[in-house]
Structures are given as C-alpha cells and as structure tokens.
Design an enzyme around this catalytic site. Structure first.
Site, PDB file in Angstrom:
ATOM      1  N   GLN A 207       0.824  -1.224   0.000  1.00  0.00           N
ATOM      2  CA  GLN A 207       0.000   0.000   0.000  1.00  0.00           C
ATOM      3  C   GLN A 207       0.853   1.266   0.000  1.00  0.00           C
ATOM      4  OE1 GLN A 207      -0.619  -2.671   1.882  1.00  0.00           O
ATOM      5  NE2 GLN A 207      -2.793  -2.924   2.334  1.00  0.00           N
ATOM      6  N   ASP A 247      -7.077   1.406  11.974  1.00  0.00           N
ATOM      7  CA  ASP A 247      -8.295   0.682  11.592  1.00  0.00           C
ATOM      8  C   ASP A 247      -9.245   0.550  12.774  1.00  0.00           C
ATOM      9  OD1 ASP A 247      -5.987  -0.325   9.720  1.00  0.00           O
ATOM     10  OD2 ASP A 247      -7.905  -0.540   8.678  1.00  0.00           O
ATOM     11  N   LYS A 258      -2.208  -1.311  10.107  1.00  0.00           N
ATOM     12  CA  LYS A 258      -1.572  -2.241   9.172  1.00  0.00           C
ATOM     13  C   LYS A 258      -0.372  -2.964   9.784  1.00  0.00           C
ATOM     14  CE  LYS A 258      -2.601  -3.160   5.896  1.00  0.00           C
ATOM     15  NZ  LYS A 258      -3.430  -4.368   5.698  1.00  0.00           N
TER      16      LYS A 258
END
Ligand code: MRU
Length: 367
Positions: A207, A247, A258
């Site tokens: 990412q 998150d 992550k």
C-alpha cells in the site's frame, strides 16, 4: 479546496454515478499503474469490492459499506433484506471498526421507516457519511499540520523539511478525501511548510505505493523505502515524526493498524522520535477495552507468496517469490499499545493516547 489532484483533476474515492444507477469507485488493486473506475451496482459486488480490496482503508471501507447497504435496500427493502445486507457487508473484512459502524448507522437511519422509503434514506445517510469523512479528515489535517509546523520551527525552520515516516496508505485513497495520516502532510505543504515523507512499501500488498503515487500527484517530496529500513532511518536521526492511520483505536488509546506499525512504534520509542496516529471518530471502538479482543484479519497466503507489478512493457504481471511448498502466514494488522503512542490526532484536536485523553475530546461517547 481539496488536496486530491490526479493529473490536475479532483477525484473522491467513491461517489454516486451521474445516472444514479450505480456507485463508482477507484479499483485500487490497479494503482499505481492504472487509474480504473468501476461501477458497483449491487450489494454482492460491493461486498466483493471490500473483500478483494478494490476499496480499502478504514474510512473508505465504512463509506463503501454504507453505499452497499443502500444498493441492497434498492433491491430488497424488507426487514429480512436489511439484515441480510448487514450480515454480508459486516463479514467482508473484520478489523476496521468503520465497517460495522457505517452498517449500523444506515440500519438505524432506516429501521423505523416503511420499506418504500428505506432506499432513498439509506443513500442519503451514505452520502452524509462520505461528506462527514471529508470534513473529519480535513480537520485532522489542520490539527496535524500545526504539529508539523511546530516540528519545523523546532528544527530551525526555513528550507529544512519536516521529515515524516509513514506506513501503509492512510491518504485520500484510504478515506473519501484528504486522508488521515497524510492529511497533515497535505495541509502543511499548503501552508508552505517543506515536508519530506519516507514511505514504507508495506508488504505484503505494498500500500506504500499508493502513498507514493498520491504524494507524487500532489507534488510532495518523498522516497520509498523497504519496511525493514524504517528502524535504520529512525535510529540515524533522519525522521522527525512518525504518523500512521488506524483501523481501530480502543478507548484506552491502543492503535490497531496495518501489520508492521507496531515495529515502527517500538523503533520510534527507542530512537526518541514522536509517534502519532491520525484517528477519525469513526475508527474509535468505544466497546473494546482489551486490545487483544480486536479481530485481526488473516488474509490469503498468495498475498505473501506472490507480488504484483508491471513488467518492462508496462503489462501487469504477478510473480511468486516464495518456494512453492513453503507455508505462509499473513496477518493483516497489528496493535501498537497506547504506551508507545505519543498522541492521537483527531478531528477534535490532539490528545494523549489514554482513556482520559480520548474522554476529554469525546465526553459524550466515553460516557
Ligand atoms: O488493509 P488496508 O489497506 O485496508 O489497511 C489500511 C490501513 O491499515 C490504514 O492505515 C488504515 O485503514 C487507516 S486509513 C486512513
């Protein structure tokens, strides 16, 4: 004014199609090599788009789930249809709390309405969730930019850039617009503060390449590094601040993000470098008291054993990097305990990563 410029054009990550017949998204599995826009016409497709990470990043997953609920209700607005959609979308990805939050928001907005009025109300709620995310991220950007301005001044000001290390992608692609961890970078750059970002590649799905692509489009100085180089740069004094997204953040200030985030927090603490998480209200889980209770998504082995890229002709290609028979483990997230977090940058301001810090900013939720 939005920071999000793609080839000079402003884009959000999700929107209602002009003909009203579909929701449109950017297929992020094709970035940074191709900007592909995809039409999503039903709830099963939206669940697939979330699961397969065409859309990703906690706040965007929330907005996508809200639009998924609206698409479902357009096809079947009965109580059973509502519950089926909530279950399907709720199971798409387990870790980002934004998903359950957004599904719940839409469910509450329509539950007492007659079936005939539900789809329209759900689309309106989804649009409001998307707009709220933009405003939230923008405010995070302003509060975070003040931190960067302070670090810039402390380092002597002038042309000396504030050096930021970030992990994964918590930019506009991970939200509806602006981003969380990258919003302060965009806001600071717009205030004329020189910023340089070290971008961790973030295996297995890389990412970091989305982050690099965003920063390149916006003209922010950056360099891509392998995940393993983060500690080295922290130790050598080449990073002024670490900023990551989240998150799910517990009411105690523990930050789930992550996989690999925790290691950077440990290294940052050892190196005496401040470590901040950018936290929108939709990512705070007020119910979880013990971070060990956060469900950590385990994803497919192929994400570790194979990598995607483009070959020398620019054609998309996938290659295996592990021995064919080696088993693989692939946890997608980890938790950074609050004691390693210098502060949380929220839309309401910056607070300590403690129960009192969060309760001070969100008294109505903490109660
Ligand atoms: O698996 P992903 O790509 O959805 O994970 C994204 C992250 O971990 C982000 O850092 C997090 O969602 C914050 S996004 C503003």
């Amino acid at each position: 004014v939005s920071p999000v410029l793609v080839a000079g054009r402003h884009l959000r990550t999700i929107w209602l199609a002009a003909d009203g017949g579909a929701v449109e998204i950017i297929d992020q599995t094709r970035l940074p090599h191709e900007l592909a826009i995809v039409r999503i016409t039903d709830v099963a497709e939206m669940a697939l788009a979330i699961r397969e990470m065409w859309v990703r990043g906690a706040p965007l997953i929330g907005a996508a789930a809200a639009y998924g609920m609206a698409l479902a209700l357009r096809a079947d607005a009965s109580d059973a249809g509502l519950e089926r959609a909530a279950t399907l979308l709720g199971a798409a990805r387990p870790t980002a709390v934004n998903l359950a939050w957004a599904v719940d928001e839409v469910r509450r907005a329509v539950a007492t309405l007659p079936p005939g009025a539900r789809a329209e109300a759900a689309f309106a709620r989804a649009a409001a969730i998307a707009d709220d995310d933009v405003a939230t991220c923008r405010a995070i950007g302003e509060h975070g930019a003040a931190l960067l301005a302070e670090l810039h001044a402390r380092a002597g000001g002038g042309a000396r850039a504030v050096r930021v290390l970030t992990h994964c992608n918590a930019g506009w692609l991970a939200t509806v617009d602006w981003g969380t961890a990258l919003a302060p970078v965009y806001a600071a750059a717009r205030r004329g503060i020189p910023v340089h970002v070290l971008v961790e590649e973030t295996r297995p799905r890389n990412q970091g390449m989305l982050t690099a692509w965003e920063l390149g489009e916006e003209g922010v100085a950056h360099e891509v590094i392998v995940d393993n180089a983060g500690g080295h740069f922290l130790q050598r004094g080449e990073v002024d601040v670490v900023i990551v997204g989240t998150d799910r953040t517990t009411r105690a200030g523990d930050v789930c993000n992550k996989i690999g985030t925790y290691q950077k927090a440990v290294a940052a603490r050892d190196a005496g470098v401040p470590f901040y998480a950018a936290v929108p209200h939709s990512s705070i889980d007020w119910r979880v008291t013990d971070w060990r209770a956060i469900p950590i998504e385990e994803r497919a082995a192929s994400e570790v054993s194979e990598v995607w890229g483009v070959d020398e002709r620019g054609a998309r290609a996938r290659v295996r990097v592990t021995p064919a028979r080696s088993p693989v483990r692939n946890p997608a997230f980890d938790v950074t305990p609050a004691r390693l977090v210098t502060g949380l940058v929220t839309e309401r301001g910056v607070c300590a990563a403690t129960p009192a810090g969060l309760a001070g900013l969100y008294p109505e939720r903490a109660a």
